[in-house]
Design an enzyme around this catalytic site. Sequence first.
Site, PDB file in Angstrom:
ATOM      1  CB  CYS A   1      51.338  86.298 -68.079  1.00 18.02           C
ATOM      2  SG  CYS A   1      52.336  85.457 -69.302  1.00 18.02           S
TER       3      CYS A   1
ATOM      4  NE  ARG B   1      55.257  85.495 -79.927  1.00 17.31           N
ATOM      5  CZ  ARG B   1      54.197  85.096 -79.237  1.00 17.31           C
ATOM      6  NH1 ARG B   1      53.769  83.858 -79.350  1.00 17.31           N
ATOM      7  NH2 ARG B   1      53.551  85.921 -78.438  1.00 17.31           N
TER       8      ARG B   1
ATOM      9  CG  ASP C   1      53.132  91.982 -72.316  1.00 19.21           C
ATOM     10  OD1 ASP C   1      53.145  91.577 -71.150  1.00 19.21           O
ATOM     11  OD2 ASP C   1      52.254  91.650 -73.144  1.00 19.21           O
TER      12      ASP C   1
ATOM     13  N   GLY D   1      50.154  91.304 -80.362  1.00 21.19           N
ATOM     14  CA  GLY D   1      49.645  92.647 -80.584  1.00 21.19           C
ATOM     15  C   GLY D   1      48.393  93.028 -79.808  1.00 21.19           C
TER      16      GLY D   1
HETATM   17  C1  LIG Z   1      54.314  88.075 -73.364  1.00 19.42           C
HETATM   18  S1  LIG Z   1      54.591  88.076 -75.053  1.00 19.42           S
HETATM   19  C2  LIG Z   1      53.954  89.636 -75.591  1.00 19.42           C
HETATM   20  C3  LIG Z   1      52.465  89.716 -75.714  1.00 19.42           C
HETATM   21  C4  LIG Z   1      51.986  90.976 -76.395  1.00 19.42           C
HETATM   22  N1  LIG Z   1      52.526  92.159 -75.763  1.00 19.42           N
HETATM   23  C5  LIG Z   1      50.479  91.087 -76.466  1.00 19.42           C
HETATM   24  O1  LIG Z   1      49.889  91.764 -75.624  1.00 19.42           O
HETATM   25  O2  LIG Z   1      49.885  90.525 -77.366  1.00 19.42           O
HETATM   26  C6  LIG Z   1      56.317  88.358 -75.135  1.00 19.42           C
HETATM   27  C7  LIG Z   1      56.857  88.512 -76.537  1.00 19.42           C
HETATM   28  O3  LIG Z   1      58.208  88.944 -76.460  1.00 19.42           O
HETATM   29  C8  LIG Z   1      58.916  88.355 -77.535  1.00 19.42           C
HETATM   30  N2  LIG Z   1      60.359  88.409 -77.186  1.00 19.42           N
HETATM   31  C9  LIG Z   1      61.110  87.490 -76.542  1.00 19.42           C
HETATM   32  N3  LIG Z   1      62.371  87.919 -76.413  1.00 19.42           N
HETATM   33  C10 LIG Z   1      62.425  89.157 -76.970  1.00 19.42           C
HETATM   34  C11 LIG Z   1      63.461  90.111 -77.172  1.00 19.42           C
HETATM   35  N4  LIG Z   1      64.709  89.882 -76.736  1.00 19.42           N
HETATM   36  N5  LIG Z   1      63.172  91.271 -77.816  1.00 19.42           N
HETATM   37  C12 LIG Z   1      61.906  91.504 -78.260  1.00 19.42           C
HETATM   38  N6  LIG Z   1      60.893  90.627 -78.119  1.00 19.42           N
HETATM   39  C13 LIG Z   1      61.138  89.475 -77.477  1.00 19.42           C
HETATM   40  C14 LIG Z   1      58.333  86.964 -77.601  1.00 19.42           C
HETATM   41  O4  LIG Z   1      58.580  86.359 -78.859  1.00 19.42           O
HETATM   42  C15 LIG Z   1      56.861  87.225 -77.340  1.00 19.42           C
HETATM   43  O5  LIG Z   1      56.173  87.422 -78.542  1.00 19.42           O
END
Ligand SMILES: C[S@@+](CC[C@H](N)C(=O)[O-])C[C@H]1O[C@@H](n2cnc3c(N)ncnc32)[C@H](O)[C@@H]1O
Lengths: 158, 351
Positions: free
Chosen positions: B279, B155, B195, B130
């Site tokens: 990232c 998460r 993201d 978040g």
């Molecule tokens: C890079 S992190 C996001 C970081 C967040 N935007 C932040 O700024 O704190 C990517 C997130 O996407 C989630 N994720 C992975 N596959 C996904 C999907 N198919 N649909 C939605 N979320 C997904 C992961 O669990 C992870 O929490």
Amino acid sequence: MRVSESFELHPGADALLAWIGEHFGVPLAVFAGHRVWRKIPSATLWIAAAGVEPVAGLPYEVVGIRLQRNDASFGQVSNAFVRRFLNGATRHVLDLDGDALERFLVGDPGALEPAPRNGYYVVRAAGEALGRGRVHDGVLHSELPKEERRSARAAAAG
Amino acid sequence: MTGTIPDGAPGAQPAPSDAAEGLERYAPLVDDVDAFLAACERPLPRVAWANPLRGDPEVTARRILARCPEATPVPWWPHAYRLPDGVMPGNWLEFMLGLIHVQEEATLWPAALVGAAPGDRVLDLCAAPGNKTALIAAQMGDRGLLVANEKNRGRLSQLRFNLERLGVTCAAVSNVDGRRLPAGAPRDFDHALVDAPCSCEGTTRKLRRRAAPADGQGGEDTAPAEVREARTPTRPTRPRRSAETTPGFRKAIQAIQIGLLRKAIARVRPGGTVIYATCTYAPEENERVLHAIDPAVAAIEPLTAPPGAPLAPGVRSWGGVEFRSDVVHAARFWPHHHDTGGFFVARLRVL
Ligand SMILES: C[S@@+](CC[C@H](N)C(=O)[O-])C[C@H]1O[C@@H](n2cnc3c(N)ncnc32)[C@H](O)[C@@H]1O
């Protein structure tokens, strides 16, 4: 209107916000632009910006921040709600410093002089709402969650 | 910033002999390879920003400076300060009260690019924990609708914890696989942020948690992971040696990234924007993903560099594939340019 299968607009929202405004001495304008939702079946209450509404394919787990654990009681508002909406409380508010503040933050009960009436209070320090306290028989009980008391201990330790 | 291996990714693959070797594959893209590899070994600075939803950010900014007089302002985000190594803002009362949030500097920028305004409707498709959701809510002045979606149930608590602590009321949290959004749903958002989950190569500088509880009280530290991380002093981790940099992983994650980006674009009104961010340095997860979007559906817009933060353009080709020409408008943050983590970001305008 339902935000999803699990939320509905709380029919008692106006009465509840009026009670909170009166009890803590904040104008109702503080809550303007927000609506109160009730989660089904748990009956927890949530306060969210007025723009929060249902969208297709994304059922909500949570809307906005928690207001209360249930829709039956009055006064036991969440710490998040206290901090976000009740900073400007003029009634049922305790401004603490020194030892009394320390005790509140780490969760130790503390007697207050003169003893305030029993009930829920906004606890503030340096003008900042810290969370909810409960006074019983002149003793202030911290209602901060355990993890926050722990953070507070860490903060106090520097 | 954290990424996770999504479901559907392949299991353990033979790891590269050395992760640095993995990063060296980017030598053709980097202006100064030695500086790049050296930067990847340094601890990653963090930024604390004053939460405008909770009181006067000027006052909070003064509190940050009182706690840490050596903090220096980030020129491109209001009331944000870079903290020196070893500072543990998660121990500050201001953090507990939600007056501040703490994150890595480069991750402020994708949220800034969303450009959300009060009353907008924004979809944050991969939201946990978040950090960017919170920044977008601040941009929105906490008015409008911000759907913070996260697929990984484990998460969600971090996401909820942060939004509640920061007093965000315009957000609604959902828990679906972003690729499974229903087809033909209304284009009911002004902006979206993807993201994306990725191989996270840009986070080799990321923080590592101390083994002992940070408060010295003993016992298990039960605070949410975000708090624990913010309490922890910075130090570099070893670059990861894992299945996340194998060709098999890249292919699987790329398919997920493309699926997420397509779904996000499909939910944004014509004229609205979609930010795609990762990232990682891997063109397979960045420019190649953008290349999969039909140019008639969304255009990649040029970006203006934030003051004092040089950007490198997106790469035109990689692995023998030439990408759509506007991928050069995407931006890469290299760790040696501005002392940040590695980052990739692009803004697409929905047509
Ligand atoms: C890079 S992190 C996001 C970081 C967040 N935007 C932040 O700024 O704190 C990517 C997130 O996407 C989630 N994720 C992975 N596959 C996904 C999907 N198919 N649909 C939605 N979320 C997904 C992961 O669990 C992870 O929490």
